[in-house]
Design an enzyme around this catalytic site. Structure first.
Site, PDB file in Angstrom:
ATOM      1  N   TYR A   1      50.483  32.550  37.083  1.00 49.90           N
ATOM      2  CA  TYR A   1      50.848  33.582  37.853  1.00 49.90           C
ATOM      3  C   TYR A   1      49.820  34.212  39.058  1.00 49.90           C
ATOM      4  CZ  TYR A   1      53.769  37.362  39.872  1.00 49.90           C
ATOM      5  OH  TYR A   1      54.178  38.540  40.829  1.00 49.90           O
TER       6      TYR A   1
ATOM      7  N   LYS B   1      44.661  45.333  38.483  1.00 48.33           N
ATOM      8  CA  LYS B   1      45.316  45.983  37.725  1.00 48.33           C
ATOM      9  C   LYS B   1      44.212  47.104  37.297  1.00 48.33           C
ATOM     10  CE  LYS B   1      48.558  42.500  36.659  1.00 48.33           C
ATOM     11  NZ  LYS B   1      49.148  41.404  37.016  1.00 48.33           N
TER      12      LYS B   1
ATOM     13  N   ASP C   1      41.479  33.778  39.318  1.00 46.68           N
ATOM     14  CA  ASP C   1      41.921  34.907  39.552  1.00 46.68           C
ATOM     15  C   ASP C   1      41.841  35.610  38.237  1.00 46.68           C
ATOM     16  OD1 ASP C   1      44.182  36.557  39.768  1.00 46.68           O
ATOM     17  OD2 ASP C   1      45.432  35.577  40.751  1.00 46.68           O
TER      18      ASP C   1
HETATM   19  C1  LIG Z   1      49.603  40.634  38.698  1.00 46.68           C
HETATM   20  C2  LIG Z   1      48.954  39.120  38.570  1.00 46.68           C
HETATM   21  C3  LIG Z   1      48.636  39.067  40.401  1.00 46.68           C
HETATM   22  C4  LIG Z   1      49.448  40.124  40.937  1.00 46.68           C
HETATM   23  O1  LIG Z   1      48.747  41.026  41.099  1.00 46.68           O
HETATM   24  P1  LIG Z   1      50.011  42.264  41.910  1.00 46.68           P
HETATM   25  O2  LIG Z   1      48.716  43.854  41.760  1.00 46.68           O
HETATM   26  O3  LIG Z   1      51.015  42.752  41.049  1.00 46.68           O
HETATM   27  O4  LIG Z   1      50.376  41.749  43.057  1.00 46.68           O
HETATM   28  C5  LIG Z   1      47.868  38.600  40.672  1.00 46.68           C
HETATM   29  N1  LIG Z   1      47.718  37.632  39.174  1.00 46.68           N
HETATM   30  C6  LIG Z   1      47.618  37.296  38.717  1.00 46.68           C
HETATM   31  C7  LIG Z   1      46.818  36.735  37.226  1.00 46.68           C
HETATM   32  C8  LIG Z   1      47.594  38.768  37.900  1.00 46.68           C
HETATM   33  O5  LIG Z   1      47.896  38.660  36.463  1.00 46.68           O
END
Ligand SMILES: *Cc1c(COP(=O)(O)O)cnc(C)c1O
Length: 463
Positions: free
Chosen positions: A148, A301, A273
């Site tokens: 994601y 995060k 990511d």
């Molecule tokens: C949570 C998440 C996102 C999106 O971040 P938001 O601050 O919710 O937009 C993107 N990549 C990964 C791996 C995530 O866990």
């Protein structure tokens, strides 16, 4: 222990919220839809505990979906936020705290030479893709099923997280022409990645639905021409180096190294990511732990310290493409917000101290061992994937290495497990596809309580 919680106030609040907010929530997975339950409305949280508006206490393994690595309401973070707030909450002008945060991110990640602060992980990834496309002058992106990367158009293609669970391959409202620019392959499968590059090379030229970029008409090359360094059309491969949005699925040995080599050979960029794994698995994220460097890294995060902040960083020659020094546009009214940077710097102050990650490892290992034993005693097939302080309980007797494996696990059993744990005051993510997050605030007693609750839950499931 074991008694049914009174959840009347939460139920009432949810009914009211549903009339005013789509689904009663501001982010889908919070609605508890996939576990057939009503969400808890949260009144407060402190350390490893979270409290709902009916006055129930829970040991929290959601941790706001990753940011709360220190536990909730850490006094030093609160102090930093309130000190910053007294000086003003937003200026829309540079501050020293932004430079300080940038310096620490760059110090933590070998692969990051410059960084841009943004407000969410979604934004960080959007910007990473735009940079990769500008840098390589190619359009296509390869992503992995079950990973994601936020909710931007090009990445809502067989995305993981809540979407996967509701069985929607992509989102309504995403133009086909955008989705076509993203190739989805299985995670942990290097042959699939090689095959994707081969396939693109052989297939008919990809038509661009957007205007042709100026540089291309200038140098005269056309779509599909094999001239120059345009060996293929793939700008970047993006993945979570340790997948954590289909539950936790670590990379197989050699997988990330092989992707790194493939991207180098093909002159495509490798984007990690690390929105979950950055500052979570180690200060320098999965890259430090596993020894593979990305060209561009997305962070989020944890680096908001519980406030909205995220970052995209990478090699200086790539980052220098960003406005105002380069042609790639990106901006944000609240980017580098003083409260968020204060929370982030205070969080990193603590994480940079000795032994944080060792402590997280010890606590998390204890939990894993306990849960494994409890499942075994109850005769329940359970595969726990864990790396550092993130882990997942998959109800299966087989190894879980990709999204297809995850989808073959017993979701019904997970739902019952979730419900039985919640009754006993253990707050797990309301989805079989989400990770458990252990924080520095989780104590030995918390872990013991959790394991005992799991024993009860597993026995109920078998009966
Ligand atoms: C949570 C998440 C996102 C999106 O971040 P938001 O601050 O919710 O937009 C993107 N990549 C990964 C791996 C995530 O866990």
């Amino acid at each position: 222990m074991g008694k049914l919680k009174n959840l009347k106030k939460s139920a009432k609040a949810f009914a009211e919220a549903r009339r005013l907010l789509p689904g009663g929530v501001n982010s889908p997975v919070r609605a508890f839809t996939v576990v057939d339950a009503n969400p808890l409305f949260i009144a407060a949280a402190k350390g490893s505990k979270i409290y709902d508006i009916d006055g129930n206490e829970y040991i929290d393994y959601v941790g706001s979906w990753g940011p709360m690595i220190l536990g909730h309401a850490h006094p030093k973070v609160l102090k930093a936020i309130s000190a910053a707030a007294k000086k003003g909450t937003s200026f829309g002008a540079p501050t020293l705290a932004e430079t300080q945060l940038a310096r620490r991110i760059i110090a933590a990640f070998d692969s990051i030479e410059m960084v841009r602060l943004v407000n969410s992980g979604t934004e960080a990834v959007m910007t990473a893709l735009r940079l990769a496309r500008a840098y390589t002058k190619k359009d296509l992106i390869i992503k992995m099923a079950g990973c994601y990367h936020g909710h931007s158009d090009s990445l809502l293609v067989a995305a993981g997280s809540a979407l996967a669970e509701t069985g929607t391959p992509a989102s309504a409202g995403v133009p086909n022409s955008f989705a076509k620019l993203t190739i989805v392959i299985p995670y942990n499968d290097i042959d699939a990645a090689k095959a994707a590059f081969q396939f693109i090379r052989r297939s008919a030229p990809v038509r661009r639905s957007e205007p042709v970029r100026r540089s291309e008409s200038e140098d005269g090359s056309e779509d599909g021409s094999e001239g120059g360094s345009h060996k293929n059309k793939i700008a970047a491969v993006i993945l979570e180096p340790v997948a954590a949005n289909m539950g936790v699925v670590p990379p197989l040995p050699g997988y990330l190294e092989a992707l790194r080599n493939l991207c180098d050979t093909e002159e495509s960029l490798l984007i990690f990511d690390e929105v979950i794994t950055g500052f979570r698995l180690a200060l320098g994220g999965a890259q430090q732990l596993l020894g593979v460097k990305a060209d561009i890294t997305c962070l989020g995060k944890i680096i908001g310290g519980g406030l909205p902040a995220a970052a995209v960083g990478g090699r200086a020659d790539i980052m220098a493409l960003l406005a105002p020094i380069g042609p790639v546009y990106q901006a944000g009214t609240l980017s580098g917000n003083p409260l968020a940077t204060a929370a982030a710097n205070a969080t990193l102050d603590i994480l940079e101290k000795k032994n944080c990650y060792e402590k997280l490892e010890t606590t998390s290992a204890l939990l894993q061992i306990g849960l494994t034993g409890a499942a075994k005693d109850a005769g329940i097939p359970l595969t726990i994937n864990r790396i550092g302080s993130i882990m997942s309980c998959f109800f299966t007797d087989r190894p879980v290495r990709n999204f297809a494996d995850v989808q073959s696990t017993d979701i019904k059993q997970f739902k019952r497990f979730f419900a039985e744990m919640l009754k006993q005051g253990i707050y797990l993510a309301p989805s079989a596809y989400e990770a458990m997050f252990v924080s520095l605030a989780h104590t030995k007693q918390d872990i013991e309580k959790t394991i005992n609750a799991a024993k009860t839950a597993f026995h109920k499931i078998t009966n």
